[in-house]
Design a protein around this motif. Structure first.
Motif, short mmCIF file in Angstrom:
data_model
loop_
_atom_site.label_atom_id
_atom_site.label_comp_id
_atom_site.label_asym_id
_atom_site.label_seq_id
_atom_site.Cartn_x
_atom_site.Cartn_y
_atom_site.Cartn_z
N LYS A 336 0.70 -1.28 -0.01
CA LYS A 336 -0.07 0.07 0.00
C LYS A 336 0.95 0.93 0.02
O LYS A 336 1.97 1.20 0.54
N PRO A 337 0.44 2.20 -0.68
CA PRO A 337 -0.70 2.46 -1.51
C PRO A 337 -0.67 1.64 -2.72
O PRO A 337 0.47 1.30 -3.18
N PRO A 338 -1.66 1.71 -3.38
CA PRO A 338 -3.03 2.36 -3.17
C PRO A 338 -3.58 1.44 -2.15
O PRO A 338 -3.51 0.24 -1.91
N TYR A 339 -4.64 2.07 -1.33
CA TYR A 339 -5.35 1.47 -0.35
C TYR A 339 -6.59 1.10 -0.76
O TYR A 339 -7.23 1.43 -1.99
N PRO A 340 -7.15 0.20 -0.04
CA PRO A 340 -8.51 -0.23 -0.36
C PRO A 340 -9.62 0.69 -0.78
O PRO A 340 -10.41 0.27 -1.65
N SER A 341 -9.63 1.85 -0.13
CA SER A 341 -10.69 2.76 -0.23
C SER A 341 -10.43 3.45 -1.89
O SER A 341 -11.45 4.17 -2.22
N GLU A 342 -9.16 3.25 -2.41
CA GLU A 342 -8.90 3.59 -3.77
C GLU A 342 -9.35 2.59 -4.51
O GLU A 342 -9.75 2.36 -5.88
N SER A 343 -8.27 1.27 -4.45
CA SER A 343 -8.53 0.31 -5.22
C SER A 343 -8.40 -1.09 -4.37
O SER A 343 -7.37 -1.33 -3.72
N GLY A 344 -9.50 -1.50 -4.12
CA GLY A 344 -9.86 -2.96 -3.29
C GLY A 344 -10.21 -4.10 -3.91
O GLY A 344 -9.55 -4.44 -4.95
N LEU A 345 -11.47 -4.34 -3.55
CA LEU A 345 -12.03 -5.64 -4.13
C LEU A 345 -12.20 -5.61 -5.59
O LEU A 345 -12.76 -4.51 -6.05
N PHE A 346 -11.56 -6.36 -6.35
CA PHE A 346 -11.84 -6.42 -7.94
C PHE A 346 -11.51 -5.07 -8.44
O PHE A 346 -11.96 -4.58 -9.46
N GLY A 347 -10.70 -4.26 -7.69
CA GLY A 347 -10.00 -3.18 -8.26
C GLY A 347 -10.79 -1.92 -7.94
O GLY A 347 -10.56 -0.77 -8.54
N LYS A 348 -11.96 -2.31 -7.31
CA LYS A 348 -12.86 -1.19 -6.89
C LYS A 348 -12.78 -0.44 -5.71
O LYS A 348 -12.28 -1.14 -4.56
#
Length: 631
Positions: A336-348
């Protein structure tokens, strides 16, 4: 309570269901009601179910039916009361009488004396070990006196398998108000004002996390509930899902509305079958009531949930490893980064919150962020749930305001050290935390204070140790766990922790060398600085903290080849004294035939064959078998 399930179209319909159920909850929430009718609630958590609490409920209802007392009393399952040491728990409302260690065979007496006769069954009341007196009500017990149950507010009050009871206690009203009257940014701001921080270990502000996900622009977003509780001795999240699954569902829907997500995933350990079953039941009930799924309460807001099973990998408690697992990949952390709030599950954009964090959300909107922020300390708001275990009299689940001291938890809520032994240390934060000694017991429990003394809040495990515990062996135990649970992705964790464990193991075997102390410190610091994720970065903490406070124990193992606590079996020998009566039980229990001797004659242990399993000590009826230090 049985209420006909109709599709709810708006908040007014929801309030009608609430009103129907409030008459029943009135007895449970108003102990001075003076009603002749009784409500009997029995703990239905995993621990109590293993002690036949389901059978207790069935027996109560069968006996009430046989004696034509159904109009006078009824019995229901509920969530964990927290006092696991004294389960199964039976509580009678509105009398507020709290029975402990109840058996199926006690049901007839409770019905005859309490339900019919109006008298308390004295022998089943909790006995205060300090005063040797019986305590009648839950609120008068030291175990509960300093607790403030917010995340656990419904556990022990409602039947977790009946949505009507959750609604009767203001359930889903927060969601209904939010999706009909508030904008997403307003929801985020309320969370920020409350000061709620993540209860999974990191302590990141929940409102800030939701705000970052809201600002991320995408056609899809996801809410994830992290129910992959893996710390040894921790059972907070499991108990919440078993006792109040609707609070987590409602919170996830609120979070979904706040960040713009229409889909949520509960990632839960497959080893939690009861929590999974009740969560599935709650999801089905919420969908039938139009509180989950398409067009919730005709508001235009869609939000649905699915369950994904974890296979028991501790590293999947880390949010990026968890996301990898949901996607079907190997559960490994990513940088991280990117953090999940930016790119998480399936890149969303994705928001990950643990169970306890989410359980606080609905009540914050019910009572207001200022109310929540008034509890706790300046930087650590609200309460924290701890799984109190180890050498403590009152083992169980406790929820206390932030800022309470460790001494208050151990000696007041926990009832002190079991067997009258001396306190030695308490480990907070599980394998990622550190041990805290007597000198720091007056430290207030909050994120910053625990960090300053070399430990951490973690998810909420709290293991108490006495003078019989060997701190070198404790460090070895936690290291063995983290080595087993390492995903192996980074060299620092995969190889470094393995080397740490090898050194610690040598020390417990009496093969340690003086230079091993410097090796442990240097290697630990290197692992902390170079590991990819939180598992590796915190894995050396138990080693460093035990070395800091109990260096003399390490030196005793290394220089004297002696375990001061008599725990490390490679530094012990089992011998049989002249008090042996020759009963042959030790010889019959020995798995390697290391014990010889005739009937009614003293037996002898062959030290070359002995594997130091302790079976002879356990089997001996008069205890001439002793474990002695090897000299």
């Amino acid at each position: 309570m049985s209420v006909r399930c109709d599709m709810l179209n708006n908040i007014e319909d929801l309030k009608k269901i609430q009103a129907k159920g409030q008459s029943l909850l009135f007895l449970r929430k108003n102990q001075s009601a003076g009603s002749a009718r009784k409500e009997i609630l029995v703990c239905g958590g995993t621990g109590c179910q293993s002690a036949m609490s389901r059978e207790i409920v069935a027996t109560f209802n069968e006996e009430l039916r046989k004696q034509n007392l159904a109009g006078m009393a009824s019995c229901h399952i509920t969530g964990c009361f927290g006092f696991c040491e004294k389960g199964p728990i039976v509580k009678v409302y509105p009398d507020d009488v709290f029975y402990t260690e109840v058996k199926v065979s006690d049901v007839d007496e409770i019905i005859a004396k309490h339900i019919i006769g109006g008298e308390k069954v004295e022998r089943l009341l909790f006995e205060d070990p300090k005063t040797n007196t019986r305590v009648e009500t839950q609120h008068d017990m030291d175990f509960y006196r300093k607790q403030n149950r917010i995340a656990l507010r419904n556990c022990g009050l409602i039947d977790p398998e009946k949505i009507e009871e959750y609604i009767a206690n203001d359930g889903y009203l927060a969601l209904a108000n939010i999706i009909t009257t508030m904008k997403p940014i307003d929801v985020v701001n309320v969370m920020k004002e409350s000061g709620l921080r993540g209860r999974g270990g990191g302590g990141f502000p929940t409102g800030s996390k939701w705000g970052m996900a809201l600002r991320s622009v995408s056609d899809k977003k996801y809410m994830i509930c992290n129910a992959d509780e893996g710390d040894p001795g921790a059972f907070m999240d499991r108990s919440i899902l078993e006792g109040d699954p609707h609070s987590v569902i409602e919170a996830m829907a609120i979070g979904g509305y706040a960040i713009g997500a229409r889909h949520g995933v509960v990632y839960i350990r497959a080893e939690y079958p009861l929590a999974i079953r009740r969560l599935r039941t709650a999801m089905e009930q919420a969908k039938k009531y139009n509180l989950l799924g398409k067009n919730i309460l005709n508001s235009g807001f869609d939000f649905d949930l699915e369950i994904k099973y974890g296979a028991g990998a501790f590293v999947c408690g880390e949010e990026t490893a968890l996301i990898q697992s949901i996607e079907g990949s190997r559960g490994e952390p990513v940088s991280k980064p990117p953090y999940p709030s930016e790119s998480g599950l399936f890149g969303k954009p994705t928001c990950v919150n643990n169970v306890e964090t989410l359980a606080n959300v609905p009540v914050i909107f019910q009572k207001g962020p200022q109310w929540y922020a008034s509890i706790g300390t300046e930087h650590s708001k609200g309460t924290k749930v701890f799984a109190l275990a180890g050498k403590i009299n009152n083992v169980g689940l406790v929820e206390v305001p932030m800022g309470i001291t460790l001494r208050e938890i151990i000696y007041e809520i926990g009832g002190g050290i079991k067997g009258g032994h001396a306190f030695k240390a308490v480990q907070t934060g599980g394998p990622s935390g550190g041990c805290i000694t007597e000198q720091d017991l007056d430290t207030p429990i909050d994120y910053e204070s625990l960090s300053r003394i070399g430990s951490m809040m973690g998810s909420g495990g709290m293991i108490v140790m006495d003078e019989q515990n060997c701190m070198v062996d404790i460090a070895k135990f936690y290291l063995d766990f983290t080595v087993e649970e390492s995903c192996g992705k980074c060299t620092a964790c995969r190889v470094g922790n393995k080397r740490l464990l090898e050194i610690i193991t040598r020390i417990t075997q009496g093969k340690g060398e003086p230079e091993d102390l410097d090796k442990l410190k240097t290697l630990s610091e290197t692992i902390k600085d170079t590991s990819l994720c939180g598992l590796g970065q915190t894995a050396p903490n138990p080693v460093l903290s035990t070395m800091k406070f109990f260096e003399e124990e390490y030196k005793a193992h290394i220089l004297d080849k002696r375990c001061p606590s008599g725990v490390c079996k490679d530094l012990l020998s089992y011998v049989i004294s002249d008090a042996c009566i020759g009963c042959t039980k030790c010889a019959r229990a020995c798995p390697v035939d290391a014990i010889s001797g005739k009937v009614r004659e003293k037996h002898v242990i062959d030290q070359e064959k002995c594997i130091k399993c302790g079976s002879c000590y356990t089997a001996c009826p008069v205890k001439p078998v002793k474990a002695v230090q090897i000299v």
